[in-house]
Design a protein around this motif. Structure first.
Motif, PDB file in Angstrom:
ATOM      1  N   ASP A 254       0.819  -1.203   0.000  1.00 14.60           N
ATOM      2  CA  ASP A 254       0.000   0.000   0.000  1.00 14.60           C
ATOM      3  C   ASP A 254       0.858   1.260   0.000  1.00 14.60           C
ATOM      4  N   ARG A 255       2.088   1.175   0.502  1.00 18.05           N
ATOM      5  CA  ARG A 255       3.002   2.325   0.466  1.00 18.05           C
ATOM      6  C   ARG A 255       3.825   2.347  -0.802  1.00 18.05           C
ATOM      7  N   LEU A 256       4.091   1.193  -1.369  1.00 27.03           N
ATOM      8  CA  LEU A 256       4.869   1.136  -2.607  1.00 27.03           C
ATOM      9  C   LEU A 256       4.037   1.530  -3.823  1.00 27.03           C
ATOM     10  N   SER A 257       2.729   1.319  -3.756  1.00 28.02           N
ATOM     11  CA  SER A 257       1.882   1.484  -4.934  1.00 28.02           C
ATOM     12  C   SER A 257       1.850   2.927  -5.418  1.00 28.02           C
ATOM     13  N   LEU A 258       1.889   3.082  -6.750  1.00 26.59           N
ATOM     14  CA  LEU A 258       1.750   4.386  -7.392  1.00 26.59           C
ATOM     15  C   LEU A 258       0.307   4.661  -7.793  1.00 26.59           C
ATOM     16  N   ALA A 259      -0.589   3.754  -7.460  1.00 27.75           N
ATOM     17  CA  ALA A 259      -2.008   3.902  -7.766  1.00 27.75           C
ATOM     18  C   ALA A 259      -2.788   3.684  -6.478  1.00 27.75           C
ATOM     19  N   THR A 292      -4.805   4.523 -12.860  1.00 27.71           N
ATOM     20  CA  THR A 292      -4.544   5.962 -12.847  1.00 27.71           C
ATOM     21  C   THR A 292      -3.450   6.237 -11.825  1.00 27.71           C
ATOM     22  N   ILE A 293      -2.350   6.835 -12.274  1.00 21.32           N
ATOM     23  CA  ILE A 293      -1.231   7.129 -11.382  1.00 21.32           C
ATOM     24  C   ILE A 293      -1.665   8.210 -10.394  1.00 21.32           C
ATOM     25  N   SER A 294      -1.455   7.954  -9.107  1.00 20.09           N
ATOM     26  CA  SER A 294      -1.947   8.858  -8.069  1.00 20.09           C
ATOM     27  C   SER A 294      -0.876   9.793  -7.529  1.00 20.09           C
ATOM     28  N   ARG A 295       0.377   9.566  -7.827  1.00 19.90           N
ATOM     29  CA  ARG A 295       1.442  10.441  -7.340  1.00 19.90           C
ATOM     30  C   ARG A 295       2.634  10.373  -8.280  1.00 19.90           C
ATOM     31  N   VAL A 407      10.371  -6.897 -11.102  1.00 22.58           N
ATOM     32  CA  VAL A 407      11.217  -5.759 -11.469  1.00 22.58           C
ATOM     33  C   VAL A 407      11.085  -5.506 -12.972  1.00 22.58           C
ATOM     34  N   LEU A 408      10.730  -4.283 -13.336  1.00 23.52           N
ATOM     35  CA  LEU A 408      10.538  -3.953 -14.744  1.00 23.52           C
ATOM     36  C   LEU A 408      11.883  -3.775 -15.441  1.00 23.52           C
ATOM     37  N   PRO A 409      11.985  -4.156 -16.718  1.00 18.77           N
ATOM     38  CA  PRO A 409      13.262  -4.050 -17.426  1.00 18.77           C
ATOM     39  C   PRO A 409      13.714  -2.611 -17.622  1.00 18.77           C
ATOM     40  N   SER A 410      12.749  -1.669 -17.729  1.00 14.40           N
ATOM     41  CA  SER A 410      13.080  -0.252 -17.924  1.00 14.40           C
ATOM     42  C   SER A 410      12.180   0.588 -17.034  1.00 14.40           C
ATOM     43  N   PRO A 411      12.741   1.257 -16.022  1.00 13.09           N
ATOM     44  CA  PRO A 411      11.921   2.131 -15.181  1.00 13.09           C
ATOM     45  C   PRO A 411      11.393   3.317 -15.989  1.00 13.09           C
ATOM     46  N   ALA A 412      10.320   3.915 -15.517  1.00 17.62           N
ATOM     47  CA  ALA A 412       9.734   5.068 -16.203  1.00 17.62           C
ATOM     48  C   ALA A 412       9.294   6.099 -15.179  1.00 17.62           C
ATOM     49  N   ARG A 413       9.582   7.362 -15.465  1.00 18.70           N
ATOM     50  CA  ARG A 413       9.092   8.427 -14.590  1.00 18.70           C
ATOM     51  C   ARG A 413       7.623   8.683 -14.901  1.00 18.70           C
ATOM     52  N   VAL A 414       6.806   8.721 -13.874  1.00 14.54           N
ATOM     53  CA  VAL A 414       5.364   8.902 -14.063  1.00 14.54           C
ATOM     54  C   VAL A 414       4.882  10.103 -13.266  1.00 14.54           C
ATOM     55  N   ARG A 415       3.784  10.689 -13.736  1.00 16.20           N
ATOM     56  CA  ARG A 415       3.195  11.851 -13.084  1.00 16.20           C
ATOM     57  C   ARG A 415       1.765  11.528 -12.679  1.00 16.20           C
ATOM     58  N   ALA A 416       1.330  12.157 -11.605  1.00 12.01           N
ATOM     59  CA  ALA A 416      -0.044  11.970 -11.154  1.00 12.01           C
ATOM     60  C   ALA A 416      -1.008  12.330 -12.277  1.00 12.01           C
ATOM     61  N   GLY A 417      -1.999  11.482 -12.482  1.00 11.41           N
ATOM     62  CA  GLY A 417      -2.983  11.708 -13.531  1.00 11.41           C
ATOM     63  C   GLY A 417      -2.740  10.895 -14.776  1.00 11.41           C
ATOM     64  N   GLN A 418      -1.486  10.481 -15.009  1.00 10.97           N
ATOM     65  CA  GLN A 418      -1.229   9.621 -16.163  1.00 10.97           C
ATOM     66  C   GLN A 418      -1.877   8.263 -15.949  1.00 10.97           C
ATOM     67  N   ARG A 419      -2.070   7.558 -17.049  1.00 10.61           N
ATOM     68  CA  ARG A 419      -2.697   6.248 -16.987  1.00 10.61           C
ATOM     69  C   ARG A 419      -1.705   5.173 -17.429  1.00 10.61           C
ATOM     70  N   LEU A 441       2.484   3.533 -20.983  1.00  8.53           N
ATOM     71  CA  LEU A 441       2.126   4.726 -20.228  1.00  8.53           C
ATOM     72  C   LEU A 441       1.334   5.670 -21.123  1.00  8.53           C
ATOM     73  N   MET A 442       0.132   6.007 -20.679  1.00  4.47           N
ATOM     74  CA  MET A 442      -0.763   6.864 -21.454  1.00  4.47           C
ATOM     75  C   MET A 442      -0.813   8.255 -20.823  1.00  4.47           C
ATOM     76  N   PRO A 443      -1.081   9.286 -21.628  1.00  5.66           N
ATOM     77  CA  PRO A 443      -1.172  10.649 -21.069  1.00  5.66           C
ATOM     78  C   PRO A 443      -2.393  10.784 -20.177  1.00  5.66           C
ATOM     79  N   ALA A 444      -2.354  11.791 -19.314  1.00  3.82           N
ATOM     80  CA  ALA A 444      -3.518  12.091 -18.493  1.00  3.82           C
ATOM     81  C   ALA A 444      -4.657  12.564 -19.376  1.00  3.82           C
ATOM     82  N   SER A 445      -5.870  12.472 -18.877  1.00  2.00           N
ATOM     83  CA  SER A 445      -7.038  12.900 -19.645  1.00  2.00           C
ATOM     84  C   SER A 445      -6.877  14.361 -20.065  1.00  2.00           C
TER      85      SER A 445
END
Length: 497
Positions: A254-259, A292-295, A407-419, A441-445
């Motif tokens: 619950d602390r690791l999750s980005l959603a 939906t990325i929350s943070r 573990v993902l092969p390529s990390p990605a920077r994500v922003r809140a609101g992206q999907r 990784l999809m853009p935010a609405s």
């Protein structure tokens, strides 16, 4: 934040694990890395044959899980006295719980493929429950090991769940067991109950049961930071160079999750009356997910946990819930009806990641609405490997399983609101189950950015269950040398049966 704790999009999986292992070594925390040179690969049956009595200590000490089973056994109708168990193990933990809490005339026939475990279980059951249990040495897929007139049973008992619920072959094993051993529904039986002239029709027998009735594997996108696993007593890594999987005891997902949600990777039903949706019967399950990325953060892993619904019995007493009596003694006594209703009402209004099944948006789940209560959001007699304050408070966290961090092969920077879109594939159609994930990784609405392909990760059976070797350098730093071998065996990702 410590420098070594900041995740980087430049880190390869090997970099991430190297930093994690160094952090844990500096913090005097236990870590184990599988040997790079592995023995010949095994399958689910080979994995079972490698178990010995030491692997079952964690089962015996899993209070919440054992209490849930005891409540289920106590709720089985008294006329259902012929039970079959798939995989009793050396300590026969569930067998003994069934004989203690199930119907008074109960007899259990238990399969166990490991010859040494079968012998130990047989001796223990003979000593404690003489004449009420028999142990069959061999695979449950060998019905010829049981005399023909005695092959049909009222209850199918099992717990062949891995760190992914299906990773130890339970869908195949239990589909076979249901077809060959479990009494079919009354309408399908060649009945002697049809009324004849002047004879009153007998009531139909209760439906046969599978305990548990369902299982599922969930996952959620995560940002793994080294210090967040400090709460984990031990971790296990499949390889130092070809990193795919970290197994962590009681990972704080619950602390690791980005959603703020999780999603179903696979879902399987095992009885005749467990609300089978068509897709739950498939041994290969392909699903599409959107989070939906929350943070803001760095997406570098997927956190995994399992959920098990026993399908019968009252839910656990919730500590401090309305109408409750606070702490309870053994978790086995029947739950007061008024307290149960209050617990269900309290639970139904709690919609967070750590909520009851399906640990996310119940309206999005193909399993929503199934189960013996028949409505969404209600309490069930279940348990999970998801370790949160909520599951610990509710006494539904099962300590017998570790949590995989893929573990993902390529990390990605994500922003809140992206999907984040994920196409998952869970393949339980072989004796070496595997899992794959394709991430985009999809853009935010409202944004017009192009989708970003993060990549594909495939986790094989041998990567989930490698042969773990102990790190001699770490052993010198460990204050608990005498317990190292036992810890390696108990927590190495190999669950009970």
């Amino acid at each position: 934040t410590p420098i070594d704790d900041e995740p980087s999009v430049a880190d390869t999986p090997a970099d991430l694990v190297r930093k994690l292992l160094q952090h844990r070594k500096d913090s005097h925390l236990r870590s184990t890395v599988a040997r790079e040179e592995q023995p010949p690969p095994i399958d689910v049956w080979g994995l079972c044959k490698e178990y010995d009595e030491s692997h079952f200590d964690a089962m015996d000490e899993d209070f919440n899980r054992n209490a849930a089973y005891a409540r289920a056994f106590a709720a089985v109708p008294g006329v259902q006295c012929r039970w079959l168990e798939v995989g009793c193990g050396a300590s026969a933990t569930l067998t003994k719980l069934a004989l203690s809490h199930g119907p008074s005339g109960l007899h259990v026939t238990a399969f166990e493929v490991n010859e040494r475990s079968a012998a130990e279980a047989k001796a223990s059951l003979q000593r404690l429950y003489s004449g009420r249990a028999s142990v069959v040495t061999g695979r449950s897929t060998q019905p010829e090991l049981i005399d023909f007139p005695h092959r049909r049973f009222d209850v199918l008992l099992h717990e062949v769940f891995g760190v992914f619920a299906s990773s130890e072959g339970c869908p195949q094993m239990l589909a076979h067991a249901r077809a060959h051993y479990l009494l079919p529904p009354a309408d399908d039986r060649s009945s002697t109950l049809h009324p004849t002239a002047g004879v009153e029709e007998a009531p139909p027998p209760p439906p046969s049961l599978s305990i548990p009735s369902r299982s599922a594997t969930f996952f959620t996108p995560c940002e793994l930071r080294n210090s967040q696993l400090d709460v984990c007593e031990s971790i296990f890594v499949n390889s130092e160079h070809n990193v795919k999987l970290i197994l962590a005891s009681c990972a704080p997902l619950d602390r690791l999750s980005l959603a703020t949600s999780s999603s179903i990777l696979d879902l399987h039903s095992y009885g005749f009356d467990s609300g089978n949706a068509q897709d739950t019967a498939a041994l290969i399950q392909v699903r599409s997910h959107e989070f939906t990325i929350s943070r803001d953060g760095v997406l570098n892993s997927l956190g995994v946990f399992i959920w098990v619904d026993l399908g019968v019995g009252e839910p656990t007493m919730m500590v401090g819930s309305p109408g409750g009596a606070g702490e309870h003694s053994d978790g086995v006594d029947a739950v007061d009806a008024e307290h149960t209703r209050s617990s269900m009402q309290t639970n139904a209004s709690r919609p967070t990641f750590a909520s009851r099944f399906p640990f996310g948006d119940s309206n999005a789940s193909p399993a929503a609405g199934h189960g013996h209560h028949g409505t969404e959001g209600v309490r069930r007699n279940d348990f999970t490997s998801l370790c949160t304050a909520g599951t610990q408070r509710d006494r539904t966290h099962a300590t017998n399983w570790t949590n995989p961090l893929i573990v993902l092969p390529s990390p990605a920077r994500v922003r809140a609101g992206q999907r984040l879109r994920v196409v998952s594939r869970a393949a339980a159609d072989t004796e070496q189950p595997s899992y794959s994930f394709v991430l985009t990784l999809m853009p935010a609405s409202g944004q017009t950015l192009e989708p970003e392909e993060i990549g594909t990760v495939v986790v094989s059976f041998s990567e989930i269950y490698p042969h773990f070797g102990y790190d001699e350098e770490e052993e010198e730093d460990d204050d608990d040398d005498e317990d190292d071998d036992d810890e390696e065996e108990d927590d190495g990702g190999a669950p009970s049966e």
